[in-house]
Motif scaffolding. Structure first.
Motif, PDB file in Angstrom:
ATOM      1  N   LYS A  77       0.853  -1.181   0.000  1.00  0.00           N
ATOM      2  CA  LYS A  77       0.000   0.000   0.000  1.00  0.00           C
ATOM      3  C   LYS A  77       0.890   1.232   0.000  1.00  0.00           C
ATOM      4  O   LYS A  77       2.102   1.127   0.233  1.00  0.00           O
ATOM      5  CB  LYS A  77      -0.908   0.010   1.228  1.00  0.00           C
ATOM      6  CG  LYS A  77      -0.189   0.167   2.560  1.00  0.00           C
ATOM      7  CD  LYS A  77      -1.169   0.210   3.711  1.00  0.00           C
ATOM      8  CE  LYS A  77      -0.463   0.466   5.040  1.00  0.00           C
ATOM      9  NZ  LYS A  77       0.155   1.812   5.104  1.00  0.00           N
ATOM     10  N   LEU A  78       0.310   2.385  -0.266  1.00  0.00           N
ATOM     11  CA  LEU A  78       1.074   3.611  -0.131  1.00  0.00           C
ATOM     12  C   LEU A  78       1.537   3.747   1.314  1.00  0.00           C
ATOM     13  O   LEU A  78       0.773   3.482   2.251  1.00  0.00           O
ATOM     14  CB  LEU A  78       0.225   4.815  -0.527  1.00  0.00           C
ATOM     15  CG  LEU A  78      -0.065   4.959  -2.033  1.00  0.00           C
ATOM     16  CD1 LEU A  78      -1.079   6.070  -2.264  1.00  0.00           C
ATOM     17  CD2 LEU A  78       1.213   5.232  -2.817  1.00  0.00           C
ATOM     18  N   ASN A  83      -6.539  -2.958  -6.788  1.00  0.00           N
ATOM     19  CA  ASN A  83      -6.555  -2.241  -5.518  1.00  0.00           C
ATOM     20  C   ASN A  83      -7.860  -2.624  -4.814  1.00  0.00           C
ATOM     21  O   ASN A  83      -8.940  -2.470  -5.389  1.00  0.00           O
ATOM     22  CB  ASN A  83      -6.508  -0.731  -5.752  1.00  0.00           C
ATOM     23  CG  ASN A  83      -6.508   0.052  -4.456  1.00  0.00           C
ATOM     24  OD1 ASN A  83      -5.471   0.211  -3.817  1.00  0.00           O
ATOM     25  ND2 ASN A  83      -7.663   0.551  -4.052  1.00  0.00           N
ATOM     26  N   GLN A 122      -5.126   5.880  -3.387  1.00  0.00           N
ATOM     27  CA  GLN A 122      -4.343   4.703  -3.772  1.00  0.00           C
ATOM     28  C   GLN A 122      -4.888   4.021  -5.014  1.00  0.00           C
ATOM     29  O   GLN A 122      -4.136   3.485  -5.832  1.00  0.00           O
ATOM     30  CB  GLN A 122      -4.292   3.711  -2.608  1.00  0.00           C
ATOM     31  CG  GLN A 122      -3.386   2.515  -2.854  1.00  0.00           C
ATOM     32  CD  GLN A 122      -3.158   1.715  -1.605  1.00  0.00           C
ATOM     33  OE1 GLN A 122      -2.481   2.163  -0.687  1.00  0.00           O
ATOM     34  NE2 GLN A 122      -3.730   0.521  -1.548  1.00  0.00           N
TER      35      GLN A 122
END
Length: 532
Positions: A421-422, A451, A435
């Motif tokens: 993930k970010l 995602n 994201q």
């Protein structure tokens, strides 16, 4: 800048009224050419049978060109399903594509190959007396495994003179949809155990044990979560169930859903105890079309011995002159993909499978470490971390990375799946970046990287997932890392929020008309999305 709304459908209708189009009414003598046929310029009846036939070449080209709009299989990083086989395997599959696996009398050589596959897989999973069957995939195999557990539980309860009307089954809420389908389709209460960061986003064996009672037909344990790639603790779950039997007298079996891990663990983690050498494991399923390295259309389910496959589920029937025994949900099915599985067994052997799976894991570890090194991403999967080390707060230093890649450090047993993930820091610095936009931007470069949210209870966390398969080479690893960094930096450099929802919004009246009305759902829990 002002713009006027444009109705593209009206534009097409008006264009068709143009005199220029009158030439279509004249006869052309080039119908053998794909683009000289009437289908090159006339409307195509898509939702009803055409009134007239067309040339084979034109029909092929028409469908071929439409399918070109699909993503490229080797750039589909979302899927566990295998997308490449050797030319010799392709040839065998085409040569046998017309064979029906149910025609045992007509295709005796095919039946012998099927029997060999069962023996090979049984040996791979440490059960010499295993009995089993091929299926069209792990979904069918899971249903068969669960049904056998239900029938065995019913027989046991009847023998004790107890009620059999309220069976239940226990699994983590990270379970793939096929496991929940079993419960709903066969009237078994589904006891979903919430996952957490502490349980590594998969089954918490202690909470699972607490959910069991005398009506529990079994526990589904997943060897390779589709969410994060983690292996659930089969041996630990077995010990918990041993304790329950000692305390309560309930003898509860385990079915291992090894859809993805059944062809990973034996070669990459041969010392891991998860298969039929664990006493409570009575049945296992896997997908040959995942890390079994065959195209979609083949799965397997095996029981430790005939004792654990209730005889009332096995049909003995006469079909086309032969007597056969069968336990499947569907009858006719292609033999060619089972033959493709046997080709891999003969061609690769243990050495070949080990080499391919280890390559997948090595590439997945390189990808994981590169993402961590970028500082833009946190990696939630743990397959690149030293055994026993979990959590994206545990970043690898340079020496650990070197030791891991050189094989000095044992890593956590898991699938070659990278889930990320970010990073928290990136999101703090760029709060306007969504994201999901990373996934959307990657599509512009051909990559399919999903995602999605983690299971309920931790579903506030969205993750991106890359499944590393045989066709995902080191060169592609480098390219996708570069493109992920490009996507993150492009979004960070934008002056305003990138509204990914606008790009993802689609409206197709005809397709929408074929969807079921959400209002028909009787239970709101039935409508929640599941990860596959």
């Amino acid at each position: 800048m002002l713009h006027k709304h444009v109705d593209t459908e009206d534009m097409i209708r008006q264009a068709k009224l143009s005199p220029i189009r009158n030439h279509l009414a004249r006869h052309h003598n080039i119908n053998s050419l794909a683009y000289g046929s009437r289908y090159a310029t006339e409307d195509i009846p898509r939702y009803k049978m055409p009134e007239h036939s067309t040339e084979a070449k034109a029909a092929y080209q028409l469908i071929h060109d439409e399918l070109e709009l699909d993503g490229r299989p080797n750039m589909n990083l979302a899927s566990f399903v295998h997308t490449w086989m050797e030319a010799e395997a392709d040839k065998l599959i085409v040569e046998n594509i017309s064979k029906n696996l149910s025609d045992q009398d007509e295709y005796p050589a095919t039946m012998r190959i099927h029997a060999r596959c069962i023996s090979i897989i049984g040996d791979m999973w440490k059960a010499k007396g295993a009995v089993g069957t091929s299926t069209v995939g792990s979904s069918e195999a899971v249903l068969l495994g669960g049904l056998a557990m239900k029938k065995r539980w019913q027989a046991k309860m009847k023998a004790l003179g107890k009620d059999t009307s309220c069976p239940n089954i226990v699994m983590g809420n990270n379970a793939q949809v096929a496991l929940e389908k079993f419960a709903r389709y066969f009237d078994v209460e589904c006891r979903l155990i919430p996952v957490s960061a502490e349980s590594h986003y998969c089954l918490d064996i202690h909470k699972a044990a607490e959910a069991c009672d005398e009506n529990t037909i079994g526990v589904f344990v997943i060897l390779g979560s589709t969410y994060t790639g983690h292996f659930e603790d089969v041996e630990g779950m077995s010990k918990e169930l041993d304790r329950i039997q000692e305390e309560k007298g309930w003898d509860i079996p385990i079915h291992v859903d090894a859809a993805s891990g059944g062809f990973v663990a034996p070669f990459a983690f041969p010392k891991l105890k998860w298969s039929f050498d664990v006493p409570r494991v009575k049945s296992i399923n896997t997908s040959g079309h995942k890390y079994g390295l065959v195209y979609a259309g083949i799965g397997w389910v095996l029981w430790k011995s005939e004792e654990f496959l209730p005889k009332e589920l096995v049909f003995t029937l006469t079909y086309l002159g032969d007597v056969e025994q069968t336990y499947t949900l569907n009858f006719s099915r292609p033999a060619c993909f089972m033959i493709g599985q046997y080709y891999n067994f003969v061609r690769l052997g243990r050495q070949g499978y080990t080499s391919i799976i280890q390559n997948d894991l090595d590439n997945a570890r390189v990808l994981s470490m590169a993402l961590e090194e970028s500082t833009y991403f946190d990696v939630l999967s743990d397959m690149h971390r030293a055994k026993g080390v979990f959590g994206y707060g545990k970043r690898s230093n340079l020496e650990t990375i070197k030791e891991t890649l050189s094989g000095v450090t044992d890593c956590n047993p898991a699938l070659p799946v990278v889930v990320f993930k970010l990073s928290d820091q990136f999101k703090a610095d760029n709060p306007y970046v969504k994201q999901a936009a990373i996934s959307t931007l990657l599509r512009t470069r051909g990559w399919i990287v999903p995602n999605y949210a983690l299971p309920p209870a931790v579903d506030k966390i969205e993750i991106l997932r890359i499944v590393v398969r045989e066709s995902f080479s080191q060169e592609l690893v480098e390219t996708v890392v570069s493109d992920l960094v490009w996507a993150a930096e492009s979004l960070a450099a934008s002056e305003s929020e990138f509204d990914v929802e606008i790009l993802l919004r689609k409206h197709d009246p005809i397709a929408d008309a074929h969807k079921l009305d959400d209002n028909h759902q009787e239970d709101s829990n039935h409508g929640h999305g599941r990860q596959c």
